[in-house]
Design an enzyme around this catalytic site. Structure first.
Site, short mmCIF file in Angstrom:
data_model
loop_
_atom_site.label_atom_id
_atom_site.label_comp_id
_atom_site.label_asym_id
_atom_site.label_seq_id
_atom_site.Cartn_x
_atom_site.Cartn_y
_atom_site.Cartn_z
N GLY A 41 -5.27 6.20 -0.83
CA GLY A 41 -5.80 6.27 0.65
C GLY A 41 -5.32 5.22 1.49
O GLY A 41 -5.04 5.31 2.63
N SER A 101 0.38 4.52 -4.65
CA SER A 101 1.29 5.41 -3.77
C SER A 101 0.92 5.24 -2.26
O SER A 101 0.02 5.20 -1.69
CB SER A 101 1.27 6.77 -4.11
OG SER A 101 2.08 7.46 -3.45
N LYS A 142 9.82 13.74 8.31
CA LYS A 142 8.57 14.16 8.62
C LYS A 142 7.96 13.14 9.64
O LYS A 142 8.36 11.90 9.73
CB LYS A 142 7.65 13.88 7.21
CG LYS A 142 6.10 14.45 7.58
CD LYS A 142 5.46 14.24 6.13
CE LYS A 142 4.80 12.99 5.86
NZ LYS A 142 3.99 12.85 4.92
N GLN A 180 -6.99 15.24 0.45
CA GLN A 180 -6.16 14.50 -0.23
C GLN A 180 -7.05 14.40 -1.64
O GLN A 180 -6.01 14.46 -2.79
CB GLN A 180 -5.90 12.94 0.14
CG GLN A 180 -5.23 12.73 1.33
CD GLN A 180 -3.62 12.90 1.07
OE1 GLN A 180 -3.24 13.24 0.00
NE2 GLN A 180 -2.69 13.07 2.23
N ARG A 195 2.29 16.98 -1.91
CA ARG A 195 3.08 15.94 -2.51
C ARG A 195 2.29 14.86 -2.98
O ARG A 195 2.70 14.29 -4.09
CB ARG A 195 4.33 15.84 -1.67
CG ARG A 195 4.15 14.99 -0.31
CD ARG A 195 4.13 13.45 -0.42
NE ARG A 195 4.63 12.64 0.87
CZ ARG A 195 3.97 11.70 1.23
NH1 ARG A 195 2.91 11.19 0.62
NH2 ARG A 195 4.46 11.18 2.23
#
Length: 275
Positions: free
Chosen positions: A172, A246, A20, A91, A63
């Site tokens: 974020g 994440s 990606k 998001q 995802r």
């Protein structure tokens, strides 16, 4: 004016491979453009031949939302009903959608920098009470789940005010200079991450307190995969504060791209191009 990331991965067990390319430019909002642009290239693992090129902007949100929902399913209290949602972009939308897949959410409090975007998102939510809240302390009071999905470089809520039993997801901040979650929360929470190595390279929320000497690397209890596999417990008490951080990784992108490609091929979508 932003950052561009180049993220390759090979999933040995499933045989999927690809990469990606994603650019994140916070100033795009003033230009009427999304902050995130991305493409995903899928490769044949045996020949290296490109088999698909697809838009990665929605896949990134998909995802990221999915892993946030997974974390909430593993870490949030089973009776969690109220969400404080910081951010009102794509998001934030996928995070909320995924959390609603794993918990019976009845109330959503949306906080955004402009306020107008929070109004729009609250107006889109169906099936639960959704309201705009301008005060961060008010938003997190009594919240069972807190989600931070913003481009803020400074904490968006006071971690000292987070109530026992709350689950927090932070998706974020993605550079060492960004901290949308503060040191107080890091000190108080049981921390699970998507990937240790990536978090130590990119997550200012966690690396900042480590560099400040407030905590050390052992503050990261486990990766989410270790919890999924039962190697490490997730939540250990109803009164515990859990924090899932994440920063994303290419494994997630390649896995979801493979699923999208399989669906597109079976349903006849897409444009075939001779290379």
């Amino acid at each position: 004016h932003g950052v561009s990331l180049f993220m390759p991965a090979h999933l040995r067990e499933s045989g999927n491979a690809g990469a990606k390319v994603v650019s994140v430019n916070p100033g795009n909002a003033a230009r009427g453009l999304p902050a995130i642009h991305a493409v995903v290239l899928v490769l044949d693992v045996l020949t290296g031949r490109p088999t698909a090129l697809m838009d990665g902007t929605w896949l990134t949100a998909l995802r990221t939302g999915a892993v946030g929902g997974l974390a909430a399913g593993l870490l949030a209290r089973s009776d969690a009903k109220t969400v404080a949602l910081f951010g009102a972009g794509v998001q934030a939308r996928t995070q909320l959608e995924a959390v609603r897949c794993v918990r019976e959410i009845t109330e959503v409090r949306v906080v955004s920098r402009s306020g107008a975007s929070a109004d729009r998102l609250a107006g889109e939510v169906v099936g639960v009470r959704a309201v705009r809240v301008d005060d961060a302390n008010e938003a997190i009071e009594g919240a069972d789940i807190i989600i931070a999905a913003t481009s803020s470089s400074t904490p968006v809520f006071d971690g000292a005010r987070v109530e026992p039993g709350t689950h927090v997801t932070g998706v974020g901040s993605y550079t060492l200079d960004m901290r949308e979650v503060d040191t107080a929360l890091v000190q108080r929470a049981r921390i699970i991450v998507d990937q240790r190595e990536a978090v130590m390279e990119e997550a200012g929320d966690i690396v900042g307190p480590i560099r400040d000497g407030v905590v050390d690397e052992t503050v990261i209890i486990a990766e989410i995969g270790e919890v999924v596999l039962g190697r490490v417990p997730g939540r250990t008490a109803d009164s515990e504060i859990t924090f899932f951080k994440s920063v994303g990784n290419a494994v997630q992108d390649v896995a979801v791209a493979a699923r999208v490609l399989a669906a597109a091929e079976s349903e006849g979508h897409g444009l075939v191009v001779d290379l």
